[in-house]
Structures are given as C-alpha cells and as structure tokens.
Scaffold this active site. Structure first.
Site, mmCIF file in Angstrom:
data_model
loop_
_atom_site.group_PDB
_atom_site.id
_atom_site.type_symbol
_atom_site.label_atom_id
_atom_site.label_comp_id
_atom_site.label_asym_id
_atom_site.label_seq_id
_atom_site.Cartn_x
_atom_site.Cartn_y
_atom_site.Cartn_z
ATOM 1 N N SER A 18 51.199 33.386 29.186
ATOM 2 C CA SER A 18 51.077 34.274 30.343
ATOM 3 C C SER A 18 52.330 35.111 30.575
ATOM 4 C CB SER A 18 50.771 33.460 31.608
ATOM 5 O OG SER A 18 51.809 32.532 31.875
ATOM 6 N N ASN A 59 53.127 23.684 39.082
ATOM 7 C CA ASN A 59 51.977 23.968 39.942
ATOM 8 C C ASN A 59 52.391 24.462 41.331
ATOM 9 O OD1 ASN A 59 50.516 23.112 37.789
ATOM 10 N ND2 ASN A 59 49.840 21.161 38.683
ATOM 11 N N THR A 118 26.208 64.650 59.854
ATOM 12 C CA THR A 118 25.529 63.380 59.604
ATOM 13 C C THR A 118 24.563 63.697 58.475
ATOM 14 O OG1 THR A 118 23.773 63.823 61.202
ATOM 15 C CG2 THR A 118 25.682 62.613 62.027
ATOM 16 N N HIS A 119 24.362 62.767 57.561
ATOM 17 C CA HIS A 119 23.566 63.010 56.354
ATOM 18 C C HIS A 119 24.125 64.171 55.535
ATOM 19 C CE1 HIS A 119 20.453 60.503 58.389
ATOM 20 N NE2 HIS A 119 20.875 61.158 59.457
ATOM 21 N N SER A 167 41.891 73.730 33.881
ATOM 22 C CA SER A 167 40.923 73.401 32.846
ATOM 23 C C SER A 167 41.425 73.939 31.517
ATOM 24 C CB SER A 167 39.579 74.028 33.204
ATOM 25 O OG SER A 167 38.808 74.209 32.033
ATOM 26 N N LYS A 188 40.105 77.558 36.982
ATOM 27 C CA LYS A 188 39.811 76.299 37.666
ATOM 28 C C LYS A 188 41.046 75.549 38.147
ATOM 29 C CE LYS A 188 36.327 73.889 37.255
ATOM 30 N NZ LYS A 188 35.468 72.784 36.823
ATOM 31 N N ASN A 226 41.312 71.689 39.326
ATOM 32 C CA ASN A 226 40.520 70.475 39.519
ATOM 33 C C ASN A 226 41.297 69.436 40.330
ATOM 34 O OD1 ASN A 226 38.478 71.599 37.927
ATOM 35 N ND2 ASN A 226 39.478 70.865 36.055
ATOM 36 N N GLU A 245 39.919 62.621 42.459
ATOM 37 C CA GLU A 245 38.859 61.995 41.650
ATOM 38 C C GLU A 245 39.310 60.632 41.127
ATOM 39 O OE1 GLU A 245 36.867 65.145 38.990
ATOM 40 O OE2 GLU A 245 38.688 66.071 39.714
ATOM 41 N N TYR A 299 44.996 21.794 40.838
ATOM 42 C CA TYR A 299 45.268 22.906 39.926
ATOM 43 C C TYR A 299 44.408 22.830 38.663
ATOM 44 C CZ TYR A 299 47.682 26.105 36.773
ATOM 45 O OH TYR A 299 47.964 27.115 35.900
ATOM 46 N N GLN A 351 45.627 30.527 36.309
ATOM 47 C CA GLN A 351 46.583 31.448 35.681
ATOM 48 C C GLN A 351 45.996 32.864 35.625
ATOM 49 O OE1 GLN A 351 49.269 30.209 32.439
ATOM 50 N NE2 GLN A 351 48.020 31.479 31.103
ATOM 51 N N LYS A 371 46.592 36.298 38.312
ATOM 52 C CA LYS A 371 47.661 37.288 38.443
ATOM 53 C C LYS A 371 47.271 38.687 37.992
ATOM 54 C CE LYS A 371 50.661 33.469 37.770
ATOM 55 N NZ LYS A 371 49.419 32.680 37.480
HETATM 56 N N1 ARG Z 1 51.496 29.707 34.000
HETATM 57 C C1 ARG Z 1 50.841 28.832 34.920
HETATM 58 C C2 ARG Z 1 50.007 29.621 35.914
HETATM 59 O O1 ARG Z 1 50.207 30.765 36.018
HETATM 60 C C3 ARG Z 1 51.845 28.003 35.661
HETATM 61 C C4 ARG Z 1 51.355 26.672 36.101
HETATM 62 C C5 ARG Z 1 51.052 25.847 34.914
HETATM 63 N N2 ARG Z 1 50.882 24.493 35.264
HETATM 64 C C6 ARG Z 1 50.467 23.590 34.363
HETATM 65 N N3 ARG Z 1 50.332 22.382 34.750
HETATM 66 N N4 ARG Z 1 50.205 23.922 33.131
HETATM 67 O O2 ARG Z 1 49.132 29.094 36.585
#
Ligand code: ARG
Length: 447
Positions: free
Chosen positions: A7, A94, A139-140, A261, A267, A269, A274, A301, A306, A309
């Site tokens: 990660s 964790n 409206t509409h 364009s 043009k 744009n 958008e 956990y 993971q 993120k």
């Molecule tokens: N990289 C992990 C995460 O983002 C960190 C926690 C990992 N914990 C574990 N017991 N492997 O969730």
C-alpha cells in the site's frame, strides 16, 4: 502476494500524520516510564530526520516494507538503531493506521471548509453586483417567474453553507483518538491515552478498543459530505454550461476558464465546468466503493480496510480541484444583463403577477384569477404580443373589472420588486440576504 498486499504507493500520503502520531506516542511512553527519556529523545530526533527526508523527496520508500508505518519505522531504525525498536510498544498498525487516517480526513474536512468558504465568497460578491439584475426563474427549465441573478446565486451560497456544516459535523464526530486500542483489545502497558489525544488535537480517546480499529464511518461521513457537495457543484457547473451557451448567453467566461476548439476557431468551451460536472461521478463512486467495502465486514480489523484510502484520497483531490475551479469560474464570469432580461421578457413570465393582482385588486378567488389570466395569455399569443402589450379594451372584454392599474404589475421590475416575503427575490430582500450571509458564513465584505 507482494503486489496485492502493498500500500506504500498510496498510503505514503499519510506520512505527516504517521510521524506526528509516533512523536506523540513516544513522548507519552517516556512520560509514563515505559521507555527511557533517552530513547524518546533519540526517537524524536530520528523522526525529525525522517520527516526532512520525506519533505525533500530523499526518503527511500521501499515497497517490500508494505506500508507507510513499516517504511517509517524501518528508516528510523537505520538512522538511530535500537531505540527505534521501542517505538511500537503498546501500539499496533491497526490503531496506528486508524489514527493516521482520521487525522488525514479531519484535515481534509478543514480544507474543504476553507475552499467552500472561498467559493461562497466568490458567489456573494457576484450576487452583490447582480442584486437587481432580472433573469427568468425556471421550473422544469421553462420560464416561470422573474427573479434576480443575485438571488439565484445566493441559492448556491446556502447549499454550500450546508455542505460546510456537514464537513464540520463529520470532523467534530470523528475527533476521538483510536491510538491505544493496539491490535484490538487494548494493551497491558500503562499508557496515557488522554495525553496522546491532547497532543494530537483529539477531544478524547475512543471509548471501545474493538470499535477503534474497526470504524471507518468517519471516512464514510467525509465521503457522504463530499458526494452531496459534488452534486451541488455539478448543478452549478451545469448552469454555467447552459448560461454561457449561445441559447442562453447569460454569462461570458474568459479564456482563463475556457478552451478553444481544434477545428472551430469561434468556439470557447466551458471545459472546467464540464469536468466539474463529470468529476461528481468519481466522488459519488468513492462513497459507493467504501460503503461496499465496509458492508458486512466482521469486527475488528480486516485487510479489506486498507482499501479505504484510495477512494478517499481520490474524492478529496477531486473535491478540492472542483471547488477551486468553481470559485475561479464564478469570479471570472461576466453576467450579461441584457440577455437575461430579454429571456425573462419571453413566455408571459408575469402571468402569476396578473393573477395575484386580480385576487388583490378585484377580490377574485385565485382559481378564477388563474382562469382569467390563462385566457389573457392565450389572447396575447394570438396577437403575438406580451401581456403588457394587450390593450385595456381587450382585457376588459375578458373581465370587466380590470383597470389601467394592472399595467403596473406586468413589468419584470415590478414583479421582482413585489416579491418581498422573507427569502424572496425582491432586490431589497436580496441585499439584506447578502449582508446576512456574509455575517453568518464569516465572509468578507468587499470582493
Ligand atoms: N496498511 C494497513 C492498512 O492500511 C495497515 C494496517 C495493517 N495491519 C495489519 N494487521 N496488517 O490498513
């Protein structure tokens, strides 16, 4: 295994939070007599160096170390040796990742608030100059009643104000520190969670260690607020696209927020609008993604988490970009009052004013007034004129109580000025609303 497990490619964005968390944790361990002051001093100094390396780009991120937590700790060991091994006492990755991520999301809420306030500022300043600029209210997407452009813009100020409220609520609720939950059960070491909470700007430690490492609803709340805000941004973006089209011509965007364009030289744009409209899809997708990841996960956990993120980072990045682009476009656009007024003059937009006048002036029940007005609208169409273009004779043929005073309410300006109810579009009300909003949302007076 390495490829699916790693990660560091994305969680390196948590480096500042990870280092701050470790600083607070080590200081607390030392204050509690769990590690020596010398080890703490070495850890603090080593973390300073790690931070400097990350900031300068010199930090050697290593994918085989999986994540940001192990990368920082391994580098710390290279830099300071044995004391680095004592940093992880009484904690786990964790509770560490839960802490880092909360701090990151908390900051994202604050940044969203600042950017939303800036967008409100841009809107309020444009609204101020347009408090009596008549446009068709829809409206509409059909001409409904005349309003002012300032009033229309102030609608967005309210929407973005509620978005700020949602981010603030989320930030407030998430502000409990998970650190100290360790893997899931707590720790036998005599840690002081209140001290770490205070050091890291949390209101208090979380109450339950299992919940601490399992909860991601703080990120879901951030993503919910982001998704709702994105729908608001996409509506504004859509209106900007419409307004600067040839058919409307209500605003002009400068070259700063448009592109040419490749084959049609005339043009301009509205690409930024958008793309803002489109990126709402990503932000809503991020919420959906994390909701589905979290759904049905057993406590505590699981490595599934993971995957919290990337969608969160992606949504936060898109949000900040869209907020900046939207504020930029709102500051940039030049309203075109003649085009707005001309559009408002079409479609018998003051028909409701006529019906209201028949009620007020002649005492007609509203339903009858509605009927009389409908007949007059049809007559105006037949004569290819506006309601104000009908002769008094024609009107009196439909209802003989009508007198010349009716023409006073048939103009756009009279219609708009008459809507003085609280929250209405009368320019006097719009000016009050602007002043009140500047105070309520903490905005500046001059733009
Ligand atoms: N990289 C992990 C995460 O983002 C960190 C926690 C990992 N914990 C574990 N017991 N492997 O969730």
């Amino acid at each position: 295994m390495a490829e699916i497990n790693v990660s560091i490619g994305f969680d390196q964005r948590l480096a500042p939070q990870d280092i701050a968390g470790s600083r607070a944790h080590a200081a607390m361990l030392s204050d509690q007599g769990i590690i020596t002051p010398e080890d703490n001093a070495a850890i603090q100094q080593g973390l300073n160096q790690v931070e400097a390396e990350i900031t300068s780009g010199a930090f050697p991120f290593r994918p085989e170390l999986e994540d940001i937590h192990m990368n920082v700790e391994a580098r710390l060991r290279e830099l300071i040796g044995a004391p680095a091994g004592r940093l992880h006492t009484g904690r786990s990755r964790n509770d560490q990742v839960a802490t880092d991520f909360r701090m990151w999301v908390r900051q994202a809420c604050e940044e969203a608030d600042t950017a939303l306030a800036d967008l409100q500022q841009a809107l309020v300043d444009q609204a101020d100059r347009a408090a009596d600029m008549v446009m068709p209210g829809f409206t509409h997407l059909q001409n409904a009643q005349p309003i002012t452009f300032g009033h229309h813009l102030m609608a967005y100020v309210e929407m973005f104000g509620r978005d700020r409220g949602r981010f603030a609520d989320a930030a407030h609720r998430m502000n409990e520190l998970p650190l100290g939950a360790a893997a899931l059960a707590g720790t036998p070491f005599p840690i002081d969670r209140r001290a770490t909470a205070q050091a890291l700007g949390f209101d208090r430690p979380t109450a339950n260690s299992v919940d601490s490492v399992s909860a991601r609803d703080f990120a879901l709340e951030f993503l919910s607020a982001t998704a709702i805000c994105a729908t608001h941004l996409s509506r504004l973006a859509e209106e900007i696209v419409l307004w600067c089209s040839e058919g409307f011509g209500f605003i002009k965007l400068s070259d700063a927020f448009t592109t040419g364009s490749s084959i049609m030289p005339q043009k301009r744009n509205p690409d930024a609008a958008e793309l803002t409209r489109a990126k709402s899809g990503r932000m809503i997708g991020s919420l959906t993604s994390l909701l589905i990841t979290m759904k049905g996960l057993p406590l505590a956990y699981s490595k599934d988490m993971q995957e919290d993120k990337e969608p969160t980072f992606e949504a936060a990045d898109a949000l900040m970009l869209c907020l900046a682009a939207s504020a930029g476009m709102v500051r940039d656009f030049a309203p075109q009052p003649q085009a707005m007024r001309a559009a408002a003059a079409r479609g018998h937009i003051t028909a409701t004013d006529l019906a209201d006048w028949l009620v007020r002036e002649l005492g007609l029940p509203f339903r009858d007034a509605h009927h009389v007005t409908g007949t007059l609208v049809a007559e105006a169409d037949r004569q290819s004129t506006s309601l104000a273009g009908l002769s008094l004779e024609t009107m009196r043929a439909v209802h003989d109580g009508i007198h010349a005073g009716v023409y006073d309410v048939l103009t756009l300006e009279a219609s708009v000025a008459s809507r003085t109810s609280e929250g209405g579009t009368a320019p006097v009300r719009v000016r009050e609303a602007i002043a009140e909003a500047r105070l309520r949302f903490g905005l500046n007076n001059a733009g």
